[in-house]
Design an enzyme around this catalytic site. Structure first.
Site, PDB file in Angstrom:
ATOM      1  N   SER A  56      -4.274  10.437   9.944  1.00  0.00           N
ATOM      2  CA  SER A  56      -2.836  10.880   9.434  1.00  0.00           C
ATOM      3  C   SER A  56      -1.839  10.776   9.427  1.00  0.00           C
ATOM      4  O   SER A  56      -0.555  11.079   9.059  1.00  0.00           O
ATOM      5  CB  SER A  56      -3.231  12.062   9.119  1.00  0.00           C
ATOM      6  OG  SER A  56      -3.966  13.011   8.864  1.00  0.00           O
ATOM      7  N   LYS A  88       1.156   9.142   6.953  1.00  0.00           N
ATOM      8  CA  LYS A  88       1.767   9.863   5.999  1.00  0.00           C
ATOM      9  C   LYS A  88       3.113   9.728   7.048  1.00  0.00           C
ATOM     10  O   LYS A  88       3.913   9.333   5.999  1.00  0.00           O
ATOM     11  CB  LYS A  88       1.385  10.989   6.233  1.00  0.00           C
ATOM     12  CG  LYS A  88       0.280  11.930   6.051  1.00  0.00           C
ATOM     13  CD  LYS A  88      -0.311  13.386   6.600  1.00  0.00           C
ATOM     14  CE  LYS A  88      -1.996  13.992   6.037  1.00  0.00           C
ATOM     15  NZ  LYS A  88      -2.714  14.500   6.762  1.00  0.00           N
ATOM     16  N   TYR A 118       0.416  19.009  13.350  1.00  0.00           N
ATOM     17  CA  TYR A 118      -0.411  20.451  12.260  1.00  0.00           C
ATOM     18  C   TYR A 118       0.035  21.936  13.361  1.00  0.00           C
ATOM     19  O   TYR A 118       1.051  21.768  13.648  1.00  0.00           O
ATOM     20  CB  TYR A 118      -1.943  20.344  12.777  1.00  0.00           C
ATOM     21  CG  TYR A 118      -2.295  18.622  11.843  1.00  0.00           C
ATOM     22  CD1 TYR A 118      -1.684  18.606  10.810  1.00  0.00           C
ATOM     23  CD2 TYR A 118      -2.761  18.521  12.569  1.00  0.00           C
ATOM     24  CE1 TYR A 118      -2.234  17.894  10.059  1.00  0.00           C
ATOM     25  CE2 TYR A 118      -3.216  16.653  12.339  1.00  0.00           C
ATOM     26  CZ  TYR A 118      -2.732  16.519  11.406  1.00  0.00           C
ATOM     27  OH  TYR A 118      -3.657  15.746  10.181  1.00  0.00           O
ATOM     28  N   TYR A 148      -4.796   7.525  -1.738  1.00  0.00           N
ATOM     29  CA  TYR A 148      -4.249   8.688  -0.235  1.00  0.00           C
ATOM     30  C   TYR A 148      -5.873   8.061   0.673  1.00  0.00           C
ATOM     31  O   TYR A 148      -5.518   8.164   1.670  1.00  0.00           O
ATOM     32  CB  TYR A 148      -4.830  10.089  -1.020  1.00  0.00           C
ATOM     33  CG  TYR A 148      -4.623  10.919   0.286  1.00  0.00           C
ATOM     34  CD1 TYR A 148      -3.416  11.407   1.041  1.00  0.00           C
ATOM     35  CD2 TYR A 148      -5.358  11.519   0.645  1.00  0.00           C
ATOM     36  CE1 TYR A 148      -3.183  12.130   2.186  1.00  0.00           C
ATOM     37  CE2 TYR A 148      -5.429  12.256   2.584  1.00  0.00           C
ATOM     38  CZ  TYR A 148      -4.561  12.739   2.792  1.00  0.00           C
ATOM     39  OH  TYR A 148      -4.409  13.290   4.037  1.00  0.00           O
ATOM     40  N   VAL A 196      -6.559  12.415  12.825  1.00  0.00           N
ATOM     41  CA  VAL A 196      -7.943  12.878  12.916  1.00  0.00           C
ATOM     42  C   VAL A 196      -8.657  11.549  13.565  1.00  0.00           C
ATOM     43  O   VAL A 196     -10.382  11.328  13.859  1.00  0.00           O
ATOM     44  CB  VAL A 196      -8.300  13.833  12.027  1.00  0.00           C
ATOM     45  CG1 VAL A 196      -8.287  15.129  12.022  1.00  0.00           C
ATOM     46  CG2 VAL A 196      -9.043  12.854  10.756  1.00  0.00           C
TER      47      VAL A 196
END
Lengths: 309, 309, 309, 309
Positions: C64, C67, C243, C191, C261
């Site tokens: 992530s 992102k 998060y 993705y 992660v």
């Protein structure tokens, strides 16, 4: 008890004249083409009398009414293992809600919301080619009606698949929790085809006869399900058959019933009648507006209500 | 049909021997003192036969079973205006959930969850002293049973009030949306007292007779509610009477029923029987564990099931 | 200010000795193979000093953290139109939650939760072959680092795709709301590949330098984003980068950062340092346990905290 | 850097001329009386310069800005035990949402939403008379400003209490989970009074100086909180200070800040400035519409932004 033919004729006249007809489902392009002017109804009583009124010969897309037949098929083939996949509780949410799945480990609340029906269909589909899965459901419906002409409307099935992203979302989400066993694409393929089965109210009322008859098909005398399963399917229809308007339907109509966004409803008066009604305009909750009204009028007129002493 | 007395005797023997009895409600200190060994059951049939077994003479706290009587009282005094305050849909949530209220403008889903019952009680309480509100509900229960000795257990009522912060949360929350009209404290006072009404299964089965009897009290022949309202209350009991285990209860037992965390359940077989059962140990959803099991056994044995042809 | 090399050496020694290392992500089989014993850290300061300690040369899956790069790429190619697709608010939910989407018309809360990142990637992917989409993100990362060797770990990408049902659920669900423009399969393909980019902490710290430097890549002097966009990306990292542990990270560390992660975290001390840390064991919220601890220690030791006067 | 007096004058002129002013809070009758035409701003810089423009001398109800002072008071008296009561995460929900409480055992997400502030106030209130609790918060505010004239607006406090059913709902709900220790009525009494503290922007900017100054009150040189706590309070203001518009505020303004429904906002540029702005019209999320706009303009003009290198 009033005359059934006359009652249906009166109700149909009122429904045809009703100005407020609801909105035809438009998220599946093929369904959006259907006129909201249609209204048809068929009643088959326990003694074999059959009465229809209105557009009882016009086929429509049964959509979520197929969830009843898929559940029966899955119970026949997988028995009580079905309940490891889906619960038996009203969801308190819209027909296509995903919220409850996240909080409850991906297990749908009941087999009559979209997620639950997809999980049930996956039991039928897994390990087979998609055409075998849809074949099993079609064979059941043909057997229940004695009508081998019933089939899938290909244009609707294609339209469902092309726009079924929400259902694909539900299916993939459940797959991530292990609730879907087969390839998601196959399961959805069967699901989209079962929703696209086309039937008339005459055919649908025939298909529902075993549920008024303790599970026995009156044509053959064969048990489709045991009496206990027949009662239990009826209980699920009463508590969960109209999405988040199920409580209101039970309150007003008092009959087990399952609606579909094509505007059809199958209702059962146990020991008395199998009823199919169709009018394409929907309430905000996605149930046939005039179909519901007609069933309320019919149940009151005939005294068909499971809560009636 | 099997012999009722023998059937109750068999069921009671099985239930008394059952090792797994659930957990007695402990969030109200006074309720936590009750032994889970109790089991009592009373059935009154439409022809006036009455049979009991087990602890049918021991009073228990009816708790949420009182929601049925409060609803009847509110319908008598306020008519259809009740439905402006509460809906008629299963909530899909726990008995004391507040989540749904926030999303839906403070209007509870149905009169049989705590929030909904508080809103109904507020209709009875508003504009009166608390003792008048609880008096109205007690008078109804005494009239239904013909037993003027039924009263509120003061220790339980005090215990409820002293620990009822969750219910106070619900009531204040609804007040902020305008769903509660009276002073919150008064409404809660009536609510806590109605929950603390103490009855035996014999008394509770008597109180439920009008619901098996199309709304008519068999003692006086007076209509408590119209036949339509009687059916509709039964529908609400079936779809909403066991919180988020209502669907499963309908699936397994097939009778309208309302449970309370005191371990009591009132179940109705329309036209056939009024049934009260009591065993204090609860399931995780807050319903009597052995009471539910006993009703499943009884309904199967006697063929009492609204979905039975 | 303490000596940076010594500080990193001390932190690394403590982290290597730490017995509680969290749990390596196991929902992607390929990630589950990585040893939780790894710990690496690299800091590049505004004056060009670079210091590393531990496993700073071992490539890991950035997951992530990608992102951030996808957001930069989408802002470069689509400008402010990005914000029609995703919001800028913390979600209050887990990284892969779908609940918020249903309530808010399918629009993800921010670009740093899975749903939001998929929506951002769709902007990059739409109208192109998947390899072009992933090519654009890779080119950006190579340009930021000056290292053309950085690439996708094919085994991880395959593993993501084979098990990415939850992300497929999110993507299809958003597609049903019109938030995803391209074919869902293509968008997910890009993705899954961007998540599988493999980098060392040395490479990742280099890639983050433009964010400590008001948007300017120090190698070329070229603006990657405007100073305002650089500040705004940093704000999003601070409020949404971890998060539903983002608030706690801001509270304890006080630096904009994005975790993945795979156990990597990229943190920025504006005007002071670009920091990359890696340790594969995760907290329950899915952030590197020791990486977070190391950043807390480092920020305190060096006085790097955006809330420091 | 531009001239501060001129910048404030320009901003104030623009804000006074702005036709779209938002909606004045109307759920507290006393607040609804305030004219949306007001606009005032005060800036105090680290070197002691103070500049005001507009209605900087008009007292307004600080409402939720008081949550910062209550948190400071609770940290002073109870230390880290505060965090057993409330979390440090953005809630992702509205300021008065109860949904998250039910799912997370009654523990509010952070001290800057209503539920969290009530839980913090309960720490201050428990074991004391309500007037002692509000006294403690008032003494802190008077010490921070050096102004003993600051007090509670009694009419507003009464208005809050008379209409504060939603807050009473939150408090009782938390009490049911054991998050509130004292009598609910006492805790709410203190809470309603702290919300009703009236201050001008000049007073509020003075009260915020310790947060720009590493926790030290510039008048006395005394530490109100440690430097670490000062940074951490700022972090909470940035991530949680504007309810579910906190992310957007951080994105656009980049400063820790806390808003109140009275239209006030206290913003901190660490090491640079303490800023108070007031305009009563609110955005849909409950934050001052023009106050937010003014802070965005000011932070851009002066280069005050924690993410600025």
């Amino acid at each position: 008890m009033p005359d059934l033919a006359e009652t249906l004729s009166d109700i149909t006249a009122r429904m045809l004249a009703e100005p407020e007809r609801g909105h035809v489902a438009d998220y599946i392009p093929e369904l959006a083409k259907v006129s909201p002017q249609h209204f048809g109804i068929t009643v088959i009583t326990a003694d074999g009398q059959e009465q229809s009124a209105g557009d009882a010969h016009v086929p429509f897309s049964i959509q979520s009414v197929s969830k009843v037949f898929a559940l029966v098929e899955a119970l026949q083939s997988h028995g009580e293992a079905v309940w490891a996949r889906v619960g038996r509780e009203p969801s308190g949410s819209a027909f296509n809600s995903i919220v409850q799945l996240e909080a409850e480990g991906g297990r749908p609340r009941n087999p009559f919301i979209n997620a639950g029906a997809i999980a049930v269909t996956d039991l039928i589909a897994a390990g087979h080619e998609p055409r075998e899965g849809i074949g099993a459901i079609l064979r059941l419906v043909r057997r229940l009606t004695g009508d081998p002409s019933i089939t899938v409307d290909g244009a609707v099935a294609y339209s469902e698949a092309a726009t079924g992203f929400r259902n694909a979302g539900l299916a993939n989400f459940m797959k991530s929790f292990g609730i879907i066993a087969g390839p998601v694409g196959n399961t959805l393929d069967v699901y989209f085809h079962q929703c696209a089965i086309a039937m008339t109210t005459r055919q649908l009322a025939r298909a529902g006869r075993f549920l008024m008859n303790a599970g026995v098909c009156p044509d053959s005398g064969n048990a489709i399900v045991t009496p206990e399963r027949s009662r239990r399917i009826a209980a699920l229809m009463l508590t969960c058959g109209h999405y988040d308007a199920s409580g209101d339907f039970a309150f007003k109509v008092g009959l087990p019933a399952k609606s579909g966004v094509g505007g059809g409803i199958l209702a059962i008066a146990p020991g008395q009648a199998s009823i199919a009604v169709w009018s394409p305009g929907l309430s905000p909750q996605g149930n046939s507006l005039l179909g519901t009204q007609a069933l309320e009028d019919l149940s009151r007129a005939m005294g068909w209500n499971v809560f009636q002493p």
